[in-house]
Scaffold this motif. Structure first.
Motif, PDB file in Angstrom:
ATOM      1  N   ASP A 241      14.971   7.198   0.675  1.00  7.81           N
ATOM      2  CA  ASP A 241      15.093   6.279   1.817  1.00  7.81           C
ATOM      3  C   ASP A 241      16.565   6.179   2.206  1.00  7.81           C
ATOM      4  O   ASP A 241      17.084   5.107   2.529  1.00  7.81           O
ATOM      5  CB  ASP A 241      14.528   4.893   1.485  1.00  7.81           C
ATOM      6  CG  ASP A 241      14.348   4.007   2.719  1.00  7.81           C
ATOM      7  OD1 ASP A 241      14.312   4.546   3.850  1.00  7.81           O
ATOM      8  OD2 ASP A 241      14.261   2.779   2.564  1.00  7.81           O
ATOM      9  N   LEU A 242      17.228   7.324   2.169  1.00  2.00           N
ATOM     10  CA  LEU A 242      18.666   7.318   2.406  1.00  2.00           C
ATOM     11  C   LEU A 242      18.958   7.308   3.908  1.00  2.00           C
ATOM     12  O   LEU A 242      18.410   8.101   4.655  1.00  2.00           O
ATOM     13  CB  LEU A 242      19.297   8.559   1.756  1.00  2.00           C
ATOM     14  CG  LEU A 242      20.813   8.477   1.539  1.00  2.00           C
ATOM     15  CD1 LEU A 242      21.166   7.359   0.566  1.00  2.00           C
ATOM     16  CD2 LEU A 242      21.346   9.803   1.022  1.00  2.00           C
TER      17      LEU A 242
ATOM     18  N   ASN B  29      16.077   3.969 -11.830  1.00  4.05           N
ATOM     19  CA  ASN B  29      16.708   4.879 -10.868  1.00  4.05           C
ATOM     20  C   ASN B  29      18.194   4.572 -10.715  1.00  4.05           C
ATOM     21  O   ASN B  29      19.017   5.494 -10.645  1.00  4.05           O
ATOM     22  CB  ASN B  29      15.997   4.801  -9.514  1.00  4.05           C
ATOM     23  CG  ASN B  29      14.607   5.422  -9.547  1.00  4.05           C
ATOM     24  OD1 ASN B  29      14.301   6.237 -10.421  1.00  4.05           O
ATOM     25  ND2 ASN B  29      13.765   5.041  -8.609  1.00  4.05           N
ATOM     26  N   LEU B  30      18.533   3.302 -10.665  1.00 10.80           N
ATOM     27  CA  LEU B  30      19.950   2.926 -10.561  1.00 10.80           C
ATOM     28  C   LEU B  30      20.718   3.385 -11.797  1.00 10.80           C
ATOM     29  O   LEU B  30      21.843   3.882 -11.694  1.00 10.80           O
ATOM     30  CB  LEU B  30      20.101   1.407 -10.379  1.00 10.80           C
ATOM     31  CG  LEU B  30      19.668   0.824  -9.026  1.00 10.80           C
ATOM     32  CD1 LEU B  30      19.643  -0.706  -9.073  1.00 10.80           C
ATOM     33  CD2 LEU B  30      20.599   1.293  -7.900  1.00 10.80           C
ATOM     34  N   LYS B  31      20.093   3.250 -12.972  1.00 12.42           N
ATOM     35  CA  LYS B  31      20.753   3.704 -14.207  1.00 12.42           C
ATOM     36  C   LYS B  31      20.993   5.210 -14.187  1.00 12.42           C
ATOM     37  O   LYS B  31      22.077   5.682 -14.535  1.00 12.42           O
ATOM     38  CB  LYS B  31      19.886   3.365 -15.433  1.00 12.42           C
ATOM     39  CG  LYS B  31      19.965   1.918 -15.861  1.00 12.42           C
ATOM     40  CD  LYS B  31      19.175   1.713 -17.148  1.00 12.42           C
ATOM     41  CE  LYS B  31      19.198   0.243 -17.552  1.00 12.42           C
ATOM     42  NZ  LYS B  31      18.194  -0.061 -18.594  1.00 12.42           N
ATOM     43  N   ARG B  32      19.961   5.939 -13.793  1.00 15.42           N
ATOM     44  CA  ARG B  32      20.099   7.404 -13.742  1.00 15.42           C
ATOM     45  C   ARG B  32      21.175   7.806 -12.759  1.00 15.42           C
ATOM     46  O   ARG B  32      21.965   8.728 -13.017  1.00 15.42           O
ATOM     47  CB  ARG B  32      18.777   8.048 -13.331  1.00 15.42           C
ATOM     48  CG  ARG B  32      17.708   7.941 -14.389  1.00 15.42           C
ATOM     49  CD  ARG B  32      16.379   8.346 -13.810  1.00 15.42           C
ATOM     50  NE  ARG B  32      16.241   9.798 -13.827  1.00 15.42           N
ATOM     51  CZ  ARG B  32      15.161  10.417 -14.303  1.00 15.42           C
ATOM     52  NH1 ARG B  32      14.158   9.718 -14.783  1.00 15.42           N
ATOM     53  NH2 ARG B  32      15.091  11.729 -14.287  1.00 15.42           N
TER      54      ARG B  32
ATOM     55  N   ILE C  72      22.416   2.126  -2.334  1.00 14.61           N
ATOM     56  CA  ILE C  72      21.590   1.000  -2.797  1.00 14.61           C
ATOM     57  C   ILE C  72      20.120   1.287  -2.507  1.00 14.61           C
ATOM     58  O   ILE C  72      19.784   2.309  -1.916  1.00 14.61           O
ATOM     59  CB  ILE C  72      21.988  -0.340  -2.121  1.00 14.61           C
ATOM     60  CG1 ILE C  72      21.806  -0.271  -0.599  1.00 14.61           C
ATOM     61  CG2 ILE C  72      23.421  -0.737  -2.482  1.00 14.61           C
ATOM     62  CD1 ILE C  72      21.815  -1.640   0.091  1.00 14.61           C
ATOM     63  N   ASP C  73      19.261   0.358  -2.922  1.00 14.03           N
ATOM     64  CA  ASP C  73      17.834   0.368  -2.570  1.00 14.03           C
ATOM     65  C   ASP C  73      17.122   1.617  -3.092  1.00 14.03           C
ATOM     66  O   ASP C  73      16.688   2.470  -2.315  1.00 14.03           O
ATOM     67  CB  ASP C  73      17.690   0.249  -1.040  1.00 14.03           C
ATOM     68  CG  ASP C  73      16.332  -0.296  -0.636  1.00 14.03           C
ATOM     69  OD1 ASP C  73      15.500  -0.539  -1.525  1.00 14.03           O
ATOM     70  OD2 ASP C  73      16.102  -0.454   0.578  1.00 14.03           O
ATOM     71  N   MET C  74      16.972   1.717  -4.403  1.00 15.97           N
ATOM     72  CA  MET C  74      16.414   2.928  -5.003  1.00 15.97           C
ATOM     73  C   MET C  74      15.020   2.742  -5.589  1.00 15.97           C
ATOM     74  O   MET C  74      14.576   3.543  -6.408  1.00 15.97           O
ATOM     75  CB  MET C  74      17.386   3.489  -6.053  1.00 15.97           C
ATOM     76  CG  MET C  74      18.735   3.865  -5.436  1.00 15.97           C
ATOM     77  SD  MET C  74      19.761   4.869  -6.517  1.00 15.97           S
ATOM     78  CE  MET C  74      18.847   6.406  -6.543  1.00 15.97           C
ATOM     79  N   GLY C  75      14.331   1.703  -5.149  1.00 15.22           N
ATOM     80  CA  GLY C  75      12.972   1.497  -5.654  1.00 15.22           C
ATOM     81  C   GLY C  75      12.051   2.673  -5.370  1.00 15.22           C
ATOM     82  O   GLY C  75      11.210   3.036  -6.189  1.00 15.22           O
TER      83      GLY C  75
ATOM     84  N   LYS D  65       0.839  -1.199   0.000  1.00 16.58           N
ATOM     85  CA  LYS D  65       0.000   0.000   0.000  1.00 16.58           C
ATOM     86  C   LYS D  65       0.872   1.246   0.000  1.00 16.58           C
ATOM     87  O   LYS D  65       0.604   2.210  -0.701  1.00 16.58           O
ATOM     88  CB  LYS D  65      -0.900   0.012   1.247  1.00 16.58           C
ATOM     89  CG  LYS D  65      -2.224  -0.671   1.027  1.00 16.58           C
ATOM     90  CD  LYS D  65      -3.347   0.387   1.085  1.00 16.58           C
ATOM     91  CE  LYS D  65      -4.669  -0.112   0.533  1.00 16.58           C
ATOM     92  NZ  LYS D  65      -4.831   0.001  -0.883  1.00 16.58           N
ATOM     93  N   ALA D  66       1.956   1.174   0.772  1.00 15.10           N
ATOM     94  CA  ALA D  66       2.852   2.316   0.897  1.00 15.10           C
ATOM     95  C   ALA D  66       3.487   2.693  -0.430  1.00 15.10           C
ATOM     96  O   ALA D  66       3.885   3.838  -0.626  1.00 15.10           O
ATOM     97  CB  ALA D  66       3.934   2.004   1.921  1.00 15.10           C
ATOM     98  N   MET D  67       3.583   1.754  -1.348  1.00 13.86           N
ATOM     99  CA  MET D  67       4.213   2.037  -2.627  1.00 13.86           C
ATOM    100  C   MET D  67       3.404   3.035  -3.449  1.00 13.86           C
ATOM    101  O   MET D  67       3.952   3.784  -4.236  1.00 13.86           O
ATOM    102  CB  MET D  67       4.365   0.756  -3.428  1.00 13.86           C
ATOM    103  CG  MET D  67       5.457  -0.136  -2.876  1.00 13.86           C
ATOM    104  SD  MET D  67       5.709  -1.529  -3.958  1.00 13.86           S
ATOM    105  CE  MET D  67       7.301  -2.096  -3.359  1.00 13.86           C
ATOM    106  N   ASP D  68       2.088   3.012  -3.259  1.00 17.51           N
ATOM    107  CA  ASP D  68       1.210   3.919  -3.993  1.00 17.51           C
ATOM    108  C   ASP D  68       1.705   5.354  -3.959  1.00 17.51           C
ATOM    109  O   ASP D  68       1.791   6.036  -4.971  1.00 17.51           O
ATOM    110  CB  ASP D  68      -0.200   3.894  -3.391  1.00 17.51           C
ATOM    111  CG  ASP D  68      -1.021   2.759  -3.976  1.00 17.51           C
ATOM    112  OD1 ASP D  68      -0.412   1.751  -4.383  1.00 17.51           O
ATOM    113  OD2 ASP D  68      -2.252   2.898  -4.019  1.00 17.51           O
ATOM    114  N   ALA D  69       2.046   5.805  -2.762  1.00 19.69           N
ATOM    115  CA  ALA D  69       2.413   7.203  -2.569  1.00 19.69           C
ATOM    116  C   ALA D  69       3.636   7.576  -3.396  1.00 19.69           C
ATOM    117  O   ALA D  69       3.766   8.718  -3.833  1.00 19.69           O
ATOM    118  CB  ALA D  69       2.690   7.465  -1.097  1.00 19.69           C
TER     119      ALA D  69
END
Ligand code: ADP
Ligand code: MN
Length: 255
Positions: free
Chosen positions: A190-191, A119-122, A208-211, A86-90
């Motif tokens: 989420d740094l 995001n990782l590519k950018r 890491i973790d750039m979803g 659900k949190a991903m929606d935002a």
């Protein structure tokens, strides 16, 4: 303990698959059948040579070690059955790159996985050190493994540092936040010491973790940036770094 398994690729495919899929299921208890199918396809394509053990079991995803054809890989598998989506929606619904995805869980997760790859590519193109993104397939993201001898590099959180080393790492982190903002048009969102690895060879950070990272068009981008700044300053205050969040926040956005 070392748990590298050859993924049976060629002959007697269907039977080998069935047998192996049962084994994988029993041993890891995380691969559902659709995920297993993708792993076999990737194995047949030569993207993955062998799956290793779990590096991490998170709330939404598990990360596995794998052998690629020419280098070590990290395989991040988002769980479809996860309940925290659900949190991903935002994060995703207001991102202009993802406005027309359907609103069911599977599609949101697949879009999320693609978003992490993009995001990782950018980030990489902007000069930020991140795991090299390789590809996604549905809920699976394949990237460069950041570590040595099958052991991932430590999290910033678990690294013991001298003040001077910490200051050097802090400066690079701030520069990476600036490059993300100015060149990649992104905020990590989420740094913290939990999403930064430290390369022990040169004591430099790896993001890491750039979803959940968002572009600056996202209405909450600056709020997320401010939170990232606060997290980083909170962690580094133990090393005597006392920058003011408002000032660092401005510095990152300055021309
Ligand atoms: P989560 O959403 O579960 O926090 P992360 O992307 O932060 O997912 O990955 C979880 C953990 O897996 C990280 O803390 C790190 O230890 C490990 N990890 C993630 N990506 C890599 C990678 N490319 N190389 C090595 N280890 C990784
Ligand atoms: Mn994480």
């Amino acid at each position: 303990e070392k748990k590298i398994r050859r993924i049976d690729s060629a002959k007697d495919k269907s039977r080998a698959r069935e047998k192996d899929s049962e084994r994988l299921k029993v041993e890891e208890n995380v691969f559902d059948v659709p995920t297993l199918k993708i792993l076999y396809t990737l194995s047949n394509k030569g993207v993955i040579k062998a799956m290793g053990g779990a590096i991490s079991t998170g709330k939404e995803a598990n990360v596995f070690y794998a052998e690629g054809p020419d280098k070590e890989l990290a395989v991040k598998i988002y769980r479809i059955a996860s309940s925290t989506f659900k949190a991903m929606d935002a994060y995703i619904m207001k991102d202009p790159r993802f406005t027309n995805i359907r609103k069911n869980k599977r599609d949101i997760i697949f879009a999320w996985t693609r978003k992490e790859l993009q995001n990782l590519k950018r980030a990489k193109n902007a000069g930020v050190r991140v795991p090299e993104p390789i590809l996604t397939e549905k809920n699976i993201l394949i990237m460069e493994f950041m570590g040595e001898n099958e052991a991932p590099y430590p999290l910033l959180k678990n690294t013991h540092l001298e003040n001077e080393e910490a200051k050097n790492i802090f400066d690079i982190i701030v520069e990476y936040m600036r490059l993300l903002y100015k060149k990649a048009n992104l905020v990590h969102a989420d740094l913290s010491e939990y999403n930064i690895l430290i390369d022990p060879n040169n004591l430099t950070p790896i993001f890491i973790d750039m979803g959940q990272s968002v572009t600056l068009e996202h209405p909450n981008a600056r709020e997320f940036l401010y939170r990232d700044v606060q997290n980083i300053l909170r962690f580094f205050s133990r090393y005597g770094i006392k920058d003011k969040p408002e000032e660092l926040f401005k510095k990152i956005q300055a021309e």
